[in-house]
Design an enzyme around this catalytic site. Structure first.
Site, short mmCIF file in Angstrom:
data_model
loop_
_atom_site.label_atom_id
_atom_site.label_comp_id
_atom_site.label_asym_id
_atom_site.label_seq_id
_atom_site.Cartn_x
_atom_site.Cartn_y
_atom_site.Cartn_z
N ASP A 110 -11.23 -42.53 -23.56
CA ASP A 110 -12.43 -43.32 -23.84
C ASP A 110 -13.63 -42.47 -24.24
O ASP A 110 -14.70 -43.00 -24.51
CB ASP A 110 -12.78 -44.24 -22.66
CG ASP A 110 -13.21 -43.49 -21.40
OD1 ASP A 110 -13.13 -42.24 -21.38
OD2 ASP A 110 -13.62 -44.15 -20.43
N SER A 164 -9.87 -40.29 -15.62
CA SER A 164 -10.60 -39.95 -16.84
C SER A 164 -10.56 -38.45 -17.14
O SER A 164 -9.50 -37.88 -17.35
CB SER A 164 -12.04 -40.48 -16.73
OG SER A 164 -12.72 -40.35 -17.94
N ASP A 210 -10.72 -37.46 -24.13
CA ASP A 210 -10.51 -37.01 -22.76
C ASP A 210 -9.21 -37.61 -22.23
O ASP A 210 -8.46 -38.23 -22.98
CB ASP A 210 -11.71 -37.37 -21.87
CG ASP A 210 -11.89 -38.87 -21.69
OD1 ASP A 210 -11.34 -39.64 -22.50
OD2 ASP A 210 -12.59 -39.27 -20.74
N ASP A 244 -8.23 -40.12 -20.48
CA ASP A 244 -7.87 -41.54 -20.59
C ASP A 244 -8.28 -42.15 -21.93
O ASP A 244 -8.15 -43.35 -22.13
CB ASP A 244 -8.44 -42.36 -19.43
CG ASP A 244 -9.95 -42.55 -19.50
OD1 ASP A 244 -10.63 -41.68 -20.06
OD2 ASP A 244 -10.44 -43.58 -18.99
#
Length: 445
Positions: free
Chosen positions: A247, A104, A243, A245
């Site tokens: 999400d 992430s 960010d 990833d």
């Protein structure tokens, strides 16, 4: 039963250090594959594997593929794709599971493995415990006739782009808007700019040159200064930051002001309420500012709090049948659009809300000003009875606030620290209250 390997968001850590090592990830893939085969009645399941842009993704993907195929599971590989894209394709392709290789918003030297169950939803605690129970068992590769196959899928990004666009109202478009899109050199570097461009916006892309080592580096939703500068330099209407990833979402207006998840949730909820759409209510967390709760209620929108973490927000949304929730960090859930947090889709809902209300971000968010907060981290000793030590002062502070503020005491899950947060209409109330409670915990009253 406590989990040994899975945290609140899968398995995560520093690459090369347990558990983010090739041998452990091989065992993790094999154990997960065994559980899938059992739940599919001995049939050969298929899983989808996506990843972000970290250099370690190649190594971990290969280990996962080996583990799954050794257990008799077929694998579809997408290459770089945002986490919510993996969740969507797991559902759309009717697969047994999906896996995202990402840490992430963390630095490039970290990585992690996140699982999605059939339908693209997060794994239950029960399934995670089943997987953990098999990780330490001896690996017994399936006979050759039962081994799984691995293949790369073409057009995964295009499918996800079309899905994102489908969540934007069909009678609206983004023509006339100039947007700066910062994808944090992460999983959304290719798909995110295309979504906004194909809906009509003029797009300036930054943070879109991943090299394996620069994900989240001074860019993206956790470092919005680059986006602020680019918006001002390009005289853009808005900036959108994801960010690593994809999400999380932060946004910036034409004046360079940053809007966090709480502000964006309020914009979406207000527009839905004005349109007469029944969202049920909004789920925030114990850290959501009280001023936002009051502002939502003035719009006729119910509000409740979950524990910190998008997993817990999602649980509350599902239990209550509500549609909107999230955190200040930028995790935003719009359950009528997707069943997981999605930065691109959340941005589209904000942009649609601005058109529905015919107002800009600054005007809408002027409805509420965050109450001042004071946060103090208090170090404690193992076994220290800090709750008992602070209960009297805590009661006094809460009484003095008279419902015009909040106190949150939260023990850290990773270090010997109690986080004391006091929120009040006046900054000095918050500061004095937090200091008194912290002193009570340490015994220095």
């Amino acid at each position: 039963m406590a989990k040994k390997y899975f945290g609140t968001d899968g398995v995560r850590g520093e690459v090369g250090q347990f558990p983010i090592t090739p041998d452990f990830v091989l065992k993790l893939g094999y154990a997960a594959g065994q559980v899938l085969v059992q739940h599919d009645g001995g049939q050969k399941p298929t899983v989808l594997i996506g990843k972000d842009t970290r250099i370690s993704g190649y190594m971990l993907e290969a280990a996962l593929v080996a583990g799954f195929t050794a257990a008799g599971v077929n694998v579809i590989q997408t290459g770089p794709l945002p986490t919510p894209g993996v969740a969507y394709l797991t559902r759309a392709l009717r697969l047994s599971a999906g896996v995202m290789i990402s840490a992430s918003h963390n630095v490039y030297s970290d990585n992690g493995i996140k699982f999605f169950a059939e339908g693209g939803v997060k794994l239950s605690d029960e399934i995670e415990l089943e997987i953990e129970a098999k990780i330490d068992e001896e690996m017994k590769t399936q006979p050759s006739a039962r081994l799984g196959r691995a293949r790369r899928i073409n057009g995964a990004d295009d499918r996800y782009i079309e899905f994102c666009k489908s969540t934007f109202p069909s009678h609206l478009d983004l023509r006339g808007l100039k947007l700066v899109v910062d994808t944090a050199h992460g999983a959304g570097y290719d798909v995110a700019p295309k979504v906004f461009h194909e809906l009509g916006a003029q797009v300036v892309s930054i943070g879109d040159e991943p090299n394996g080592y620069n994900i989240n580096e001074k860019c993206g939703a956790t470092h919005p200064k680059a986006l602020q500068a680019a918006v001002l330099q390009n005289e853009a209407d808005y900036g959108i930051a994801l960010d690593g990833d994809g999400d999380r979402l932060m946004m910036v207006d034409r004046n360079g002001k940053v809007y966090d998840g709480d502000s964006l949730i309020y914009v979406i909820a207000k527009a839905r309420a004005r349109e007469g759409i029944n969202i049920g209510g909004v789920v925030g967390t114990v850290m959501t500012n009280m001023a936002m709760e009051i502002a939502l209620k003035e719009q006729g929108v119910d509000f409740c709090r979950a524990k910190v973490g998008d997993r817990y927000v999602l649980e509350q949304l599902n239990q209550r049948g509500w549609l909107i929730g999230g955190e200040a960090s930028g995790h935003i859930l719009c359950m009528d659009k997707h069943n997981t947090g999605d930065g691109i889709i959340s941005a589209l809902q904000v942009l649609a809300a601005l058109q529905m209300l015919n107002q800009d971000l600054a005007t809408i968010c002027a409805d509420w000003q965050p109450y001042p907060q004071t946060m103090i981290n208090v170090r404690i000793q193992k076994g220290q009875k800090w709750q008992e030590a602070s209960k009297d002062v805590l009661a006094e502070v809460e009484k003095e606030l008279e419902g015009k503020g909040r106190v949150v005491l939260r023990a850290s899950g990773t270090e010997p620290v109690v986080r004391v947060m006091v929120e009040a209409r006046q900054a000095d109330w918050a500061k004095k209250g937090a200091e008194r409670i912290a002193a009570a915990i340490t015994g220095k009253q």
